[in-house]
Design a protein around this motif. Structure first.
Motif, PDB file in Angstrom:
ATOM      1  N   HIS A  74       0.832  -1.197   0.000  1.00 47.50           N
ATOM      2  CA  HIS A  74       0.000   0.000   0.000  1.00 47.50           C
ATOM      3  C   HIS A  74       0.873   1.256   0.000  1.00 47.50           C
ATOM      4  N   ARG A  75       2.131   1.092   0.447  1.00 52.56           N
ATOM      5  CA  ARG A  75       3.052   2.212   0.458  1.00 52.56           C
ATOM      6  C   ARG A  75       3.877   2.215  -0.820  1.00 52.56           C
ATOM      7  N   ILE A  76       3.904   3.347  -1.489  1.00 55.95           N
ATOM      8  CA  ILE A  76       4.672   3.448  -2.735  1.00 55.95           C
ATOM      9  C   ILE A  76       6.160   3.292  -2.470  1.00 55.95           C
ATOM     10  N   SER A  77       6.613   3.695  -1.300  1.00 54.63           N
ATOM     11  CA  SER A  77       8.033   3.566  -0.971  1.00 54.63           C
ATOM     12  C   SER A  77       8.507   2.122  -1.017  1.00 54.63           C
ATOM     13  N   THR A  78       7.585   1.191  -0.808  1.00 56.29           N
ATOM     14  CA  THR A  78       7.942  -0.225  -0.805  1.00 56.29           C
ATOM     15  C   THR A  78       8.224  -0.743  -2.214  1.00 56.29           C
ATOM     16  N   ILE A  79       7.577  -0.175  -3.223  1.00 56.52           N
ATOM     17  CA  ILE A  79       7.665  -0.740  -4.580  1.00 56.52           C
ATOM     18  C   ILE A  79       8.278   0.201  -5.608  1.00 56.52           C
ATOM     19  N   GLN A  80       8.685   1.393  -5.191  1.00 56.82           N
ATOM     20  CA  GLN A  80       9.094   2.401  -6.179  1.00 56.82           C
ATOM     21  C   GLN A  80      10.332   2.015  -6.973  1.00 56.82           C
ATOM     22  N   ASP A  81      11.161   1.095  -6.447  1.00 50.19           N
ATOM     23  CA  ASP A  81      12.357   0.666  -7.166  1.00 50.19           C
ATOM     24  C   ASP A  81      12.114  -0.574  -8.030  1.00 50.19           C
ATOM     25  N   SER A  82      10.862  -0.991  -8.144  1.00 53.10           N
ATOM     26  CA  SER A  82      10.541  -2.186  -8.931  1.00 53.10           C
ATOM     27  C   SER A  82      10.776  -1.939 -10.417  1.00 53.10           C
ATOM     28  N   ASP A  83      11.105  -3.025 -11.132  1.00 53.67           N
ATOM     29  CA  ASP A  83      11.314  -2.917 -12.578  1.00 53.67           C
ATOM     30  C   ASP A  83      10.002  -2.623 -13.304  1.00 53.67           C
ATOM     31  N   LEU A  84       8.915  -3.155 -12.759  1.00 54.38           N
ATOM     32  CA  LEU A  84       7.598  -2.912 -13.337  1.00 54.38           C
ATOM     33  C   LEU A  84       6.599  -2.761 -12.203  1.00 54.38           C
ATOM     34  N   ILE A  85       5.752  -1.749 -12.315  1.00 58.37           N
ATOM     35  CA  ILE A  85       4.699  -1.530 -11.325  1.00 58.37           C
ATOM     36  C   ILE A  85       3.361  -1.553 -12.048  1.00 58.37           C
ATOM     37  N   ILE A  86       2.416  -2.322 -11.508  1.00 54.84           N
ATOM     38  CA  ILE A  86       1.059  -2.298 -12.069  1.00 54.84           C
ATOM     39  C   ILE A  86       0.111  -1.767 -11.009  1.00 54.84           C
ATOM     40  N   VAL A  87      -0.843  -0.977 -11.456  1.00 57.54           N
ATOM     41  CA  VAL A  87      -1.839  -0.398 -10.560  1.00 57.54           C
ATOM     42  C   VAL A  87      -3.175  -1.083 -10.823  1.00 57.54           C
TER      43      VAL A  87
END
Length: 595
Positions: free
Chosen positions: A543-556
């Motif tokens: 739920h926190r963007i800080s947790t996933i912001q370094d991901s190669d791909l992000i899906i919403v």
């Protein structure tokens, strides 16, 4: 003697293919036990004849002292045979009942382990526990005491009647047995009602067991909302229902048993009246009259045992039906005939136009989901509550089965990947962070079972929980209690992460698994993951963007659909839902820092 109802109940129980398999498996044990039972019955039916002959000899003054000594020795011999025989049939018949109970419990547990999440949505743990305790106990009694009484009734009743007719007097036998037949007629009509009442009693016990299990599991919530009195009242209601169902069963039993004793007394009165007349008129001797009364006492037990046997088999049949409902429940999630020969999983994941709705519902929770994650990449998933994030991972794990051709790993449809290999290759950290009532070490080592403390400690360090564990008095040997009750939310999350990391899985799924830790700890965990798993696939739901912001791909995800996808920078430029969440969380962070 009318054994029709008794045979119908026994046949209704033993017609089960499942139980017949166990009869076949343990047939030798049952045969040896029944042979021992027959020997005991034959031996004990000789006692009245021996005693009667001695009485006649004494009355007629025609017996010698040596004959009395021989009779005493013979009676002691018979007593010894009966003692040994009863030990043998107890071991083989009762022991076999215990063995089958053990095997059925093993079968039930093994089958329950294969059941899908859908099954446990319909059947609570308390209900299942009632099946594995109360119902299984009733089945064991049928397979042990029920089998014993069935053959004892047939053998003892037949031998006793034969001796009464051939050794003493046929008319006296008929006069004595006619009242006893009322017992068989009574239990014939009471059997169905006994079955119904016992089934309702078992259902009430299952409901009560489920209520207790659920409320004890949620005791913290009950206390925090000060709802103890409400649930005590609710328990009293369930307990009252269980009590009433037991009382209804006991009422029927309390009517049947005294009635059987009444009929037995009537038969004895007829015997004394008519038998006394035959003795006075010298049509039978005093010894024969004494032997007949002894035989009548033996015959009362088979007549009463008809009711006991019907009772036992009625209960056993009701419980067996409930148990077989579990065992006959089809395994939904399993390997199919198209399962491929796959040695390992690399971690290339592809979702191709996935649509999914839960069983027995009409609304799709995921619609037209398509994305691709290559080996070594990290996928971040974010979205509002209820958008389908956890469902996505459940489909990847085959907790639920997706449609054919909608999810691929390394180019193979996951429905064709061996289920055992699929799940072994995925490290999953769920939202609820379930821990077993075990030591911390055993919880972390759950997926490997190697008891390698170096690996356990290394994975704990990667999950940034080693220092916390070291502060406990017993360290890694600390028992965490049911569901990790003695740990904080953050500690449970990190131990769950360590449990997944120790497997060194090809695919790691973190389902909102760092929500209960502070940002510094979160950053350390993510840094470890990036360093240690740079060549493996990672899926992080947050739920926190800080947790996933370094991901190669992000899906919403929003309402079951992918509304946006890309990198952190790309999604911010889109000014969509992701950007909105980011701005909101950034504002919250600034406000917290000002405080």
């Amino acid at each position: 003697m009318d054994f029709a109802e008794k045979h119908n109940k026994a046949n209704g129980f033993t017609k089960s293919k499942y139980i017949r398999g166990y009869f076949k498996k343990y047939s030798l044990n049952y045969i040896l036990g029944i042979i021992a039972l027959l020997i005991v019955d034959i031996a004990q039916t000789r006692v009245p004849i021996i005693v009667g002959e001695v009485i006649d000899g004494i009355e007629q003054q025609s017996i010698e002292l040596s004959a009395i000594r021989s009779a005493i020795i013979l009676l002691f011999t018979i007593a010894g045979i009966m003692y040994a025989g009863r030990m043998v049939w107890r071991y083989f018949i009762y022991g076999t009942g215990r063995s089958i109970e053990r095997d059925i419990r093993n079968d039930m547990f093994a089958h329950l382990e294969k059941m899908s999440a859908k099954y446990y949505q319909k059947h609570s743990p308390g209900e299942v526990m009632a099946y594995m305790t109360n119902d299984l106990e009733a089945v064991r009694l049928a397979l042990a005491h029920g089998i014993l009484t069935l053959f004892d009734v047939i053998a003892l009743g037949t031998i006793t009647l034969f001796n009464m007719v051939t050794e003493i007097d046929p008319l006296l036998t008929l006069a004595a047995v006619v009242p006893l037949m009322l017992i068989a007629v009574t239990v014939r009509f009471a059997g169905k009602e006994m079955f119904s009442r016992f089934a309702k009693r078992q259902e009430a016990f299952a409901t009560l067991s489920d209520f207790v299990q659920e409320n004890l599991s949620g005791i913290k919530v009950i206390k925090s909302f000060v709802q103890e009195d409400k649930f005590i009242d609710a328990f009293k209601k369930e307990n009252r229902n269980n009590y009433e169902k037991n009382i209804k069963l006991m009422k029927l039993q309390s009517i049947m048993h005294p009635f059987m004793q009444l009929i037995s007394g009537l038969a004895l009165a007829v015997t004394i009246g008519y038998g006394g007349y035959l003795t006075i008129t010298a049509k039978i001797s005093l010894g024969e009259f004494t032997a007949f009364i002894a035989y009548l006492g033996m015959l009362v037990w088979p007549m009463i045992a008809i009711g006991i046997t019907i009772n036992i088999f009625s209960r056993g049949a009701a419980s067996l039906s409930r148990i077989e409902d579990i065992l006959n429940e089809p395994v939904e999630i399993k390997d199919n005939e198209n399962t491929s020969v796959v040695d390992r999983i690399e971690g290339h994941i592809k979702f191709d136009s996935l649509n999914y709705k839960y069983p027995d519902t009409d609304n799709y929770v995921l619609q037209n989901i398509s994305f691709e994650v290559r080996k070594g990449q990290t996928l971040g998933i974010i979205g509002r509550t209820g958008s389908g994030k956890t469902t996505l991972t459940n489909l990847l794990l085959r907790i639920f089965d997706p449609d054919k051709g909608s999810i691929y790993i390394d180019g193979t449809d996951i429905l064709n990947i061996p289920l055992n290999l699929l799940r072994k290759s995925i490290g999953y950290v769920p939202q609820d962070n379930f821990l077993f009532s075990e030591t911390i070490a055993n919880n972390i080592d759950f997926g490997l079972r190697e008891s390698n403390i170096d690996k356990i400690r290394a994975s704990a360090e990667q999950a940034v929980v080693h220092d916390n564990i070291a502060e406990f008095k017993d360290g890694y040997n600390t028992v965490v209690g049911e569901k990790g009750v003695s740990l904080s939310g953050g500690q449970k999350q990190r131990i769950s992460i360590a449990r997944a990391l120790i497997k060194e899985p090809d695919i790691l799924i973190l389902d909102d698994s760092v929500s209960a830790v502070d940002t510094d700890t979160e950053e350390r965990i993510l840094r470890y993951l990036k360093e240690l798993r740079s060549d493996k696939t990672n899926i992080i739901i947050a739920h926190r963007i800080s947790t996933i912001q370094d991901s190669d791909l992000i899906i919403v995800l929003d309402e079951g659909k992918i509304t946006e996808s890309g990198t952190h920078e790309e999604l911010l430029k889109n000014k969509g839902l992701y950007h909105s969440i980011y701005e909101k969380q950034l504002l919250e962070k600034m406000l917290n820092e000002q405080e």
